[in-house]
Design a protein around this motif. Structure first.
Motif, mmCIF file in Angstrom:
data_model
loop_
_atom_site.group_PDB
_atom_site.id
_atom_site.type_symbol
_atom_site.label_atom_id
_atom_site.label_comp_id
_atom_site.label_asym_id
_atom_site.label_seq_id
_atom_site.Cartn_x
_atom_site.Cartn_y
_atom_site.Cartn_z
ATOM 1 N N SER A 97 0.924 -0.989 0.009
ATOM 2 C CA SER A 97 0.066 0.037 -0.074
ATOM 3 C C SER A 97 0.787 1.300 -0.051
ATOM 4 C CB SER A 97 -0.890 0.001 1.464
ATOM 5 O OG SER A 97 -0.134 0.073 2.487
ATOM 6 N N PRO A 98 0.324 2.374 -0.528
ATOM 7 C CA PRO A 98 1.026 3.609 -0.427
ATOM 8 C C PRO A 98 1.525 4.091 0.865
ATOM 9 C CG PRO A 98 -0.743 3.751 -1.855
ATOM 10 C CD PRO A 98 -1.162 2.580 -1.130
ATOM 11 N N ARG A 99 2.674 4.780 0.804
ATOM 12 C CA ARG A 99 3.256 5.071 2.446
ATOM 13 C C ARG A 99 2.439 6.373 2.820
ATOM 14 N NH1 ARG A 99 7.593 3.454 -0.677
ATOM 15 N NH2 ARG A 99 8.677 1.866 0.319
ATOM 16 N N ARG A 100 2.040 6.242 4.236
ATOM 17 C CA ARG A 100 1.344 7.282 4.921
ATOM 18 C C ARG A 100 2.342 7.400 6.196
ATOM 19 N NH1 ARG A 100 -0.502 7.719 0.636
ATOM 20 N NH2 ARG A 100 -2.673 7.982 0.120
ATOM 21 N N PRO A 101 2.379 8.843 6.838
ATOM 22 C CA PRO A 101 3.141 8.797 8.135
ATOM 23 C C PRO A 101 2.375 8.228 9.217
ATOM 24 C CG PRO A 101 1.858 10.983 7.472
ATOM 25 C CD PRO A 101 1.852 10.086 6.218
ATOM 26 N N THR A 102 3.355 7.360 9.849
ATOM 27 C CA THR A 102 2.849 6.380 10.976
ATOM 28 C C THR A 102 2.387 7.546 12.235
ATOM 29 O OG1 THR A 102 4.977 6.323 11.829
ATOM 30 C CG2 THR A 102 4.174 4.563 10.148
ATOM 31 N N ILE A 103 1.658 6.894 12.925
ATOM 32 C CA ILE A 103 1.456 7.582 14.312
ATOM 33 C C ILE A 103 2.793 8.064 15.204
ATOM 34 C CG2 ILE A 103 0.199 7.414 16.479
ATOM 35 C CD1 ILE A 103 -1.751 7.869 14.214
ATOM 36 N N GLU A 104 3.691 7.282 15.199
ATOM 37 C CA GLU A 104 4.838 7.287 15.792
ATOM 38 C C GLU A 104 5.640 8.457 15.144
ATOM 39 O OE1 GLU A 104 8.546 4.424 17.217
ATOM 40 O OE2 GLU A 104 7.829 3.988 15.109
ATOM 41 N N LYS A 105 5.504 8.520 13.678
ATOM 42 C CA LYS A 105 6.033 9.646 13.259
ATOM 43 C C LYS A 105 5.444 10.987 13.562
ATOM 44 C CE LYS A 105 8.441 9.145 9.487
ATOM 45 N NZ LYS A 105 8.780 8.760 7.993
ATOM 46 N N VAL A 150 -2.010 15.504 7.572
ATOM 47 C CA VAL A 150 -2.706 14.981 8.806
ATOM 48 C C VAL A 150 -2.080 15.232 9.996
ATOM 49 C CG1 VAL A 150 -4.052 13.204 10.221
ATOM 50 C CG2 VAL A 150 -4.476 13.640 7.393
ATOM 51 N N SER A 151 -2.641 15.978 10.978
ATOM 52 C CA SER A 151 -1.984 16.237 12.356
ATOM 53 C C SER A 151 -2.988 15.938 13.478
ATOM 54 C CB SER A 151 -1.174 17.434 12.329
ATOM 55 O OG SER A 151 -0.645 17.911 13.750
ATOM 56 N N LEU A 152 -2.654 14.780 14.030
ATOM 57 C CA LEU A 152 -3.600 14.511 15.255
ATOM 58 C C LEU A 152 -3.180 14.929 16.677
ATOM 59 C CD1 LEU A 152 -4.236 10.661 14.223
ATOM 60 C CD2 LEU A 152 -5.492 12.418 13.456
ATOM 61 N N PRO A 153 -4.165 15.470 17.341
ATOM 62 C CA PRO A 153 -3.702 15.804 18.654
ATOM 63 C C PRO A 153 -3.082 14.651 19.582
ATOM 64 C CG PRO A 153 -5.735 15.662 18.478
ATOM 65 C CD PRO A 153 -5.464 15.480 17.131
ATOM 66 N N LEU A 154 -2.255 14.908 20.598
ATOM 67 C CA LEU A 154 -1.755 13.746 21.416
ATOM 68 C C LEU A 154 -2.861 12.965 21.940
ATOM 69 C CD1 LEU A 154 1.261 15.750 22.871
ATOM 70 C CD2 LEU A 154 1.250 14.008 21.154
ATOM 71 N N CYS A 210 -1.331 4.142 10.373
ATOM 72 C CA CYS A 210 -1.338 5.343 9.525
ATOM 73 C C CYS A 210 -2.965 5.919 9.045
ATOM 74 C CB CYS A 210 -0.851 5.182 8.198
ATOM 75 S SG CYS A 210 0.813 4.637 8.355
ATOM 76 N N VAL A 211 -3.194 7.158 9.212
ATOM 77 C CA VAL A 211 -4.628 7.623 8.832
ATOM 78 C C VAL A 211 -4.351 7.596 7.178
ATOM 79 C CG1 VAL A 211 -5.952 9.505 8.699
ATOM 80 C CG2 VAL A 211 -4.777 8.555 10.687
ATOM 81 N N TYR A 212 -5.386 6.812 6.555
ATOM 82 C CA TYR A 212 -5.271 6.752 5.115
ATOM 83 C C TYR A 212 -6.351 7.458 4.271
ATOM 84 C CZ TYR A 212 -1.735 3.127 4.995
ATOM 85 O OH TYR A 212 -0.468 2.408 5.227
ATOM 86 N N LYS A 213 -7.572 7.635 5.268
ATOM 87 C CA LYS A 213 -8.648 8.404 4.310
ATOM 88 C C LYS A 213 -9.443 9.036 5.567
ATOM 89 C CE LYS A 213 -11.860 9.452 1.733
ATOM 90 N NZ LYS A 213 -11.612 10.439 0.707
ATOM 91 N N LEU A 214 -9.873 10.192 5.320
ATOM 92 C CA LEU A 214 -10.608 11.071 6.209
ATOM 93 C C LEU A 214 -11.963 11.395 5.425
ATOM 94 C CD1 LEU A 214 -8.116 13.579 8.296
ATOM 95 C CD2 LEU A 214 -9.739 11.821 9.308
ATOM 96 N N SER A 215 -12.941 11.469 6.041
ATOM 97 C CA SER A 215 -14.352 11.790 5.591
ATOM 98 C C SER A 215 -14.522 13.522 5.679
ATOM 99 C CB SER A 215 -15.613 11.082 6.056
ATOM 100 O OG SER A 215 -15.817 11.666 7.450
#
Length: 1320
Positions: free
Chosen positions: A519-527, A780-784, A795-800
């Protein structure tokens, strides 16, 4: 007496290309008037320099040997290999060199080596002109780089000395004498950049020239040149050469490996002259291919500093003009419009700065950099994070040798002191190389993510989009350079150079895992979490607004300068990727024998004989593990024997070198040597098996083989309509997806309701939608508070879009594991469900006033509550995506194969891009063509059998990232062991997987992640692999070669070529016997025994038949299996006529080797029954000891043996073609009929292994009415089938055991996966 070397055999030149004496012409020094007028003046007028004498090897011709007994008094009496060059060809007149008496030897016209311009040499040796002085001046040295029209470089060390007080007779009436100091120069030109070594050599020469008379200078220089001409260049590797020049011991280092540059200079010189920030600025100028000019008051520093920067760039290579020294008459070169790197004396700085434009002027003496540009366009800075790491690491270096010597006593031995200094410098050079290579890796690491290796395409636009805004200017300039284009060629060719090795060893675990993802690469939660907490990342974000110059950067948490004896390790510095801290490889030296004078033929022969004898002596005392050192000795002895005219002896050395280290094998030289063999020599070579094979290797290769297309293409959107094949190519080039089957489904989706072709606009819309979604995911930037609920590798691949749900308002987020709601207002996390826990997904509508709003309903297994989301226009798409992810997760769980989830993610993202591109009412229906796993679940609801599911532990895909699956030909498990030479992760157990076309991929068996991406071992199919010792894996190939892979370096530098046919079996001798032996067999019936330490054949025998397919060791007996397909091969002259052999056994008793052969031979009534088979026990000389006829057991059809295993109960288990059964013979009485075990629904057997008290059989069979790859597990005591495992979608081709705890199976190319099974 050694034979003369054939005239048409051009031997590789040694260290010396030529040696020249330069200075003012004798005619320019005219009597006392010029001197008297300038008495008391320190510097007299400049004179015109010219070449006075040139000395070119070889210095001994054939006539010298014949006249050795007569002309041995002086060196000048043999025929000369020198001449004096003047601006015009001299007429018949007395020969004059340095001021002194006239001499009359007849000069011989000699050829000057290519690349050496004698007309320009005087200006380069005297760049400041020839200045006669009335007072003594200090001798000096500087260095030259000469480049021919083809870009080939030669290197010169030039020593300028003042030849004492030179006198002329006074012709005037006043009488008396007057004198002055006249400069002369000795220039040594070599093909190798031995700056320090040749400088030391010239220093030794100067001690002799200082005290010799003027007329003796030529003879001393010629003696000196003759010595250098006899020194061979050391091959790449750990072997350095030492030569006694009296009073110094001169060391000639070698390259570390064929991909590395030869380094014989002090790499820390630029770090003494410039700050780390300035060094980065200079590297930026070189990477962006500016017009760079170095200035210094020291001619020597110009070349040394420029060469250091060339090493800093390695493995990138400067592609433009490189002239580190320009004389005053050459300043017009600076007006060239193209990129260049040149050097001038500091006296010309003002003149150049006024006249030239667009130059980068670098003052070495002051450590400053000036930009000359009308547009005032500043050179961009290197990316900030890479720059900060570089500055930190440079400041940890210990640059002053004196600090290491402060606590030591003074050395009274000059050579010992020099050796200590050299060892310190070698260690420092290694550290600097590691730092500079890591800098390049930090800058260009992500380039590989935008390469398409199959079509050699680089997507530069997408690469630039992934760069930080503050770094864009740098990358835009670098990507257009010739240097970067050559770098891309090397990456696309998968060259394992210093960059690739550093990238491999410093990549993070996340990058290592991403290498196996479809699958395509996405930034992981760790990153994401690290980006929020990283101060360097915060600095990088600030740099987007304002990018200061590097010299203004304040390094965060900068460690103190290492100005004391305290050692600082680079691991102490913060970095996104740690530098590989590897100690420099140990080196060894070989002392070249003394050269005896006079230099006549006999003396040269004695020198070569001494060299060969000493090399032979040293090789005999080498420990077995020193194969790299042995390769260097073999190379040198081969060269010496060639020089002696011992062509066959040289070829034998090169044959041994070929199997020891193929990287330094001189193929062209060996080919020329073979062509130079006389008739008797060639006949003798043909009678020697080793030489016959070597000759066929080098001579059978096509001379005009077409060169592979190594061009690099940049991705461009198509401009014409595309049929299916062109569409597949374009999508693969774009980097969206590589799998051909997936692209076929995408083609079907984009052409629903249309002609089966895709127009450029549709492709462009689809491409843009894909890339926009990719860019949005990167932002995509998720809060802590949300991150803490997710796994680090998610990884977050899709957001509605923001929607109303029964759990609040927010955006639905999809990862590879779950759905969750990202609530609005104060961002929060609401778990919806993991895909494993979803029971049902429905797309429906709910009433709202007068409207029906499309709603997605998700029902969970563990909860009664149903999640509802009013997704409106997105509802149908999300319905498809969630169902596909659920189906992929279910398949992944059933088959223990995480690749199903990755493939489902690719389908989901392609659906999203298709809907975005089509923008039509039928877009969702078109996207449903990509709902592959959901349809598979509905059309074929076949559950994995319970036994299979319980036994199966995991599946991995060695073909991940390939366009199509590749069949798994061989598997090998090697246990982990902690070796001091390895990193901890290198000590993990490994799984070696051989794919088609000689490709090998290595997995870390502790995590099943890729340890080493695919590398080539030849180009043919690989048949077998064994671990010969802890550092070696041997691989047998269809091309008849045994390849040896070094486990530590993951490189294949050794090849064994003694077989004449396909290598089909390898087996290692059991026990702790040393040295260990490996047995190999080939299809022509040859069996060889190898000493693992020496790689020599200890014994060989030819079975009197053909078709050997495998080999086993059991109770000190060597068993050989014969296949039914035999190619005619010549048998041993002593062998009897035993044809069609099918199975063989070798028994060692009292020195006699016996063979038990399974033979396919026609019985007397073959015209009635057809061909039968038999088992025979025969000796190697062909005498039949025992014969077992098995045609009576197989009367229905003719058959052959497909595989066999031997168990401790003295039983032979075998499978036969055409039978779905196993047959068991007792070794105590082969005449007894075999016992049969039926394999249910088995149609083909491919492989068998023994694990504990079980036999595992792999092949093809029926499962639920379909042909599948199946494994049968049989209890050897009860002789019953315990388990029937549905292993793969394609046939099981190979099996291997992992410490008797797991069994690994590899499937054919229809699936191409590896399954890991638990052993009970």
């Amino acid at each position: 007496m050694a034979e003369a070397v054939p005239q048409h055999l051009a031997l590789p030149s040694g260290l010396l290309e030529l040696c020249a004496l330069l200075g003012p012409a004798r005619d320019s020094l005219r009597g006392p008037e010029q001197v008297a007028q300038r008495k008391g003046v320190k510097s007299l007028s400049s004179l015109e320099p010219e070449v006075l004498s040139v000395f070119v090897p070889p210095f001994v011709s054939k006539e010298d040997g014949a006249a050795a007994g007569v002309n041995c008094a002086t060196l000048g009496k043999p025929r000369r290999r020198s001449f004096r060059k003047k601006r015009e060809r001299p007429k018949a007149e007395p020969w004059r060199g340095l001021p002194g008496g006239p001499r009359r030897p007849d000069p011989e016209d000699v050829s000057v080596p290519n690349g050496v311009d004698l007309l320009a040499l005087p200006q380069l040796c005297f760049p400041g002109g020839v200045c006669v002085a009335s007072e003594p001046k200090e001798d000096c040295v500087h260095f030259l780089v000469l480049t021919d029209v083809c870009g080939n470089r030669t290197y010169g060390d030039e020593y300028c000395f003042y030849n004492g007080k030179t006198h002329w007779e006074v012709s005037g009436p006043s009488g008396g004498t007057a004198g002055c100091f006249v400069p002369f120069a000795v220039c040594v030109v070599s093909r190798f950049p031995y700056y320090n070594a040749l400088k030391d050599c010239l220093s030794c020469l100067l001690t002799h020239l200082k005290f010799c008379k003027d007329f003796e200078v030529d003879n001393h220089i010629k003696d000196f040149a003759a010595k250098l001409s006899l020194i061979p260049s050391p091959p790449p590797g750990p072997l350095h050469l030492i030569f006694n020049m009296k009073p110094l011991q001169i060391v000639f280092p070698s390259r570390a490996d064929p991909e590395s540059p030869l380094i014989d200079l002090d790499l820390h010189l630029p770090l003494l002259c410039f700050s780390p920030e300035k060094v980065l600025q200079i590297l930026t100028c070189l990477l962006t291919e500016q017009r760079v000019v170095f200035f210094s008051s020291s001619w020597a520093l110009l070349t040394l500093v420029a060469e250091c920067f060339m090493v800093y760039l390695h493995p990138l290579q400067w592609q433009h003009t490189f002239v580190p020294i320009l004389s005053g008459q050459m300043l017009d070169f600076l007006m060239a419009p193209t990129s260049f790197l040149m050097g001038c004396h500091l006296d010309h700085f003002e003149e150049v700065s006024k006249e030239a434009d667009g130059l980068i002027l670098i003052n070495i003496d002051s450590g400053s950099i000036a930009h000359l540009s009308k547009e005032d366009a500043a050179v961009p800075d290197i990316p900030l994070l890479a720059a900060q790491t570089f500055v930190q690491r440079v400041q940890t270096l210990q640059l002053y040798h004196e600090l290491d010597l402060a606590h030591l006593c003074a050395s009274t031995d000059l050579n010992e002191d020099r050796a200590s200094r050299r060892a310190w410098q070698q260690g420092l050079n290694h550290q600097i190389q590691q730092i500079t290579v890591h800098l390049l890796v930090s800058i260009f690491r992500d380039v590989k993510n935008h390469l398409n290796y199959e079509h050699r395409v680089f997507n530069s636009e997408e690469f630039l989009k992934t760069r930080a805004p503050g770094d864009q200017a740098f990358y835009k300039q670098v990507l257009d350079t010739y240097m970067f284009h050559a770098f891309l060629k090397a990456r696309l060719s998968r060259r394992m150079d210093a960059f690739a090795q550093m990238d491999l060893h410093t990549q993070s675990e996340e990058d290592r895992i991403n290498g196996t993802l479809l699958s395509p690469r996405r930034p992981t939660i760790e990153k994401m979490a690290s980006r929020k907490s990283s101060p360097l990342h915060a600095a990088d974000r600030r740099m987007v607004v304002s990018m200061p110059n590097l010299q203004d950067i304040v390094v965060l948490e900068l460690p103190p300068r290492n100005s004391s004896l305290r050692k600082m390790h680079t691991s102490d510095c913060g970095s996104s990727h740690a530098v590989l801290c590897v100690a420099p490889k140990s080196t060894h030296t070989f002392k070249i024998p003394e050269v005896h004078f006079p230099l006549v033929g006999q003396c040269v022969q004695a020198f070569h004989a001494d060299c060969a004898a000493q090399l032979t002596k040293v090789m005999g005392s080498l420990p077995p593990e020193s194969s790299a050192l042995l390769a260097g000795y073999l190379y040198l002895r081969g060269l010496v024997r060639l020089t002696q005219g011992q062509l066959l002896g040289a070829l034998l050395d090169f044959q041994s070198l070929y199997k020891t280290d193929v990287r330094i094998f001189p193929a062209d030289l060996v080919q020329r040597t073979v062509e130079s063999l006389s008739g008797p020599e060639r006949a003798q070579a043909e009678r020697t098996p080793e030489l016959r094979r070597l000759m066929s290797e080098v001579m059978d290769k096509p001379a005009d083989a077409p060169k592979a297309d190594d061009r690099v293409k940049h991705f461009e959107l198509p401009r014409t309509h595309m049929q299916l094949d062109d569409f597949v190519k374009r999508v693969q080039e774009s980097g969206i997806v590589k799998d051909t089957g997936t692209i076929h489904r995408l083609f079907a989706a984009l052409t629903v309701g249309h002609e089966k072709q895709i127009d450029p606009e549709t492709f462009k819309d689809f491409y843009n939608c894909w890339k926009e979604a990719e860019a949005e995911a990167q932002d995509v930037s998720l809060p802590l508070s949300v991150i803490e609920h997710l796994d680090k590798n998610e990884c977050v691949y899709k957001l509605s879009s923001s929607v109303k749900t029964n759990r609040g308002v927010g955006k639905i987020a999809m990862t590879q594991k779950r759905l969750f709601l990202l609530t609005e207002g104060r961002p929060g996390y609401v778990e919806i469900s993991t895909f494993r826990n979803i029971a049902e997904v429905r797309s429906t509508t709910v009433a709202f006033l007068l409207l029906r709003i499309p709603t997605l309903k998700v029902k969970m297994v563990s909860k009664k509550e149903v999640f509802e989301a009013n997704l409106k226009n997105e509802c149908d798409l999300w319905h498809l995506m969630v169902k596909e992810m659920c189906a992929g997760k279910r398949l992944a769980d059933e088959h223990k194969d995480p690749q199903y989830v990755q493939q489902a993610l690719t389908h989901v993202l392609l659906m999203d891009a298709v809907v975005g591109a089509l923008q039509s009412p039928g877009a969702v229906y078109a996207a449903s063509k990509l709902s592959y796993f959901d349809k598979m679940k509905n059309e074929m609801p076949l559950a994995v059998p319970k036994t299979t599911s319980e036994t199966l532990k995991h599946k991995i895909n060695p073909s991940a990232g390939e366009t199509t699956p590749r069949g798994v030909d061989v598997l090998l498990y090697t246990p982990g062991h902690l070796d001091p030479a390895e990193k901890i992760e290198d000590a993990h157990p490994k799984l070696w997987c051989a794919l088609d076309e000689g490709k090998v991929i290595v997995f870390d068996a502790s995590s099943w992640t890729v340890h080493q991406h695919c590398f080539k071992v030849g180009t043919s199919k690989l048949n077998c692999m064994v671990m010969a010792e802890q550092s070696q894996v041997w691989v047998g190939s269809e091309d008849s070669v045994i390849y040896i892979i070094n486990i530590h370096s993951m490189s294949c530098n050794k090849q064994l070529t003694d077989h004449r046919s396909s290598v089909t079996g390898l087996v290692v001798q059991d026990g702790a016997q040393a040295p260990r032996e490996v047995y190999s067999c080939s299809m022509d019936g040859t069996v060889l025994a190898w000493n693992v330490s020496t790689l020599r054949v200890t014994s060989r025998f030819q079975l009197p038949s053909c078709g050997l397919s495998s080999i086993r060791l059991h109770n000190d007996r060597l068993w050989c299996c014969k296949s039914s397909v035999c190619r005619p091969q010549p048998c041993s002259p002593r062998a009897r006529d035993v044809r069609g052999c099918e199975l063989g056994v070798l028994l060692e008793c009292d020195g006699e080797v016996q063979t038990l052969c399974l033979v396919a031979r026609p019985p007397p009534d073959s015209h009635k029954q057809g061909t039968g088979t038999s088992i025979m026990l025969v000796t190697t000389n062909g005498f039949v000891r025992q014969e077992l006829k098995i045609n009576e057991n197989f009367t229905e059809i003719s058959t052959s043996f497909l595989g066999f295993q031997l168990i401790p109960e003295e039983q032979l288990w075998a499978a036969c073609a055409g039978y779905g059964d196993l047959y068991i013979w007792s070794l105590r009485d082969l005449a007894q009929p075999p016992q049969r075990i039926h394999l249910p629904e088995c149609s083909e057997v491919n492989c068998m292994i023994r694990v504990k008290k079980q036999i595992w059989v792999g092949g093809t069979g029926l499962s639920q009415g379909r042909s599948k790859g199946k494994i049968y597990v049989i209890d050897t005591e009860r002789k019953t089938v315990e388990k029937e495992l549905v292993a793969h979608a394609d046939t099981v081709k190979t099996l291997c055991s992992a410490e008797d705890r797991y069994v690994l199976s590899g499937s054919g190319r229809e699936e191409g996966k590896i399954a890991i099974w638990k052993v009970e």
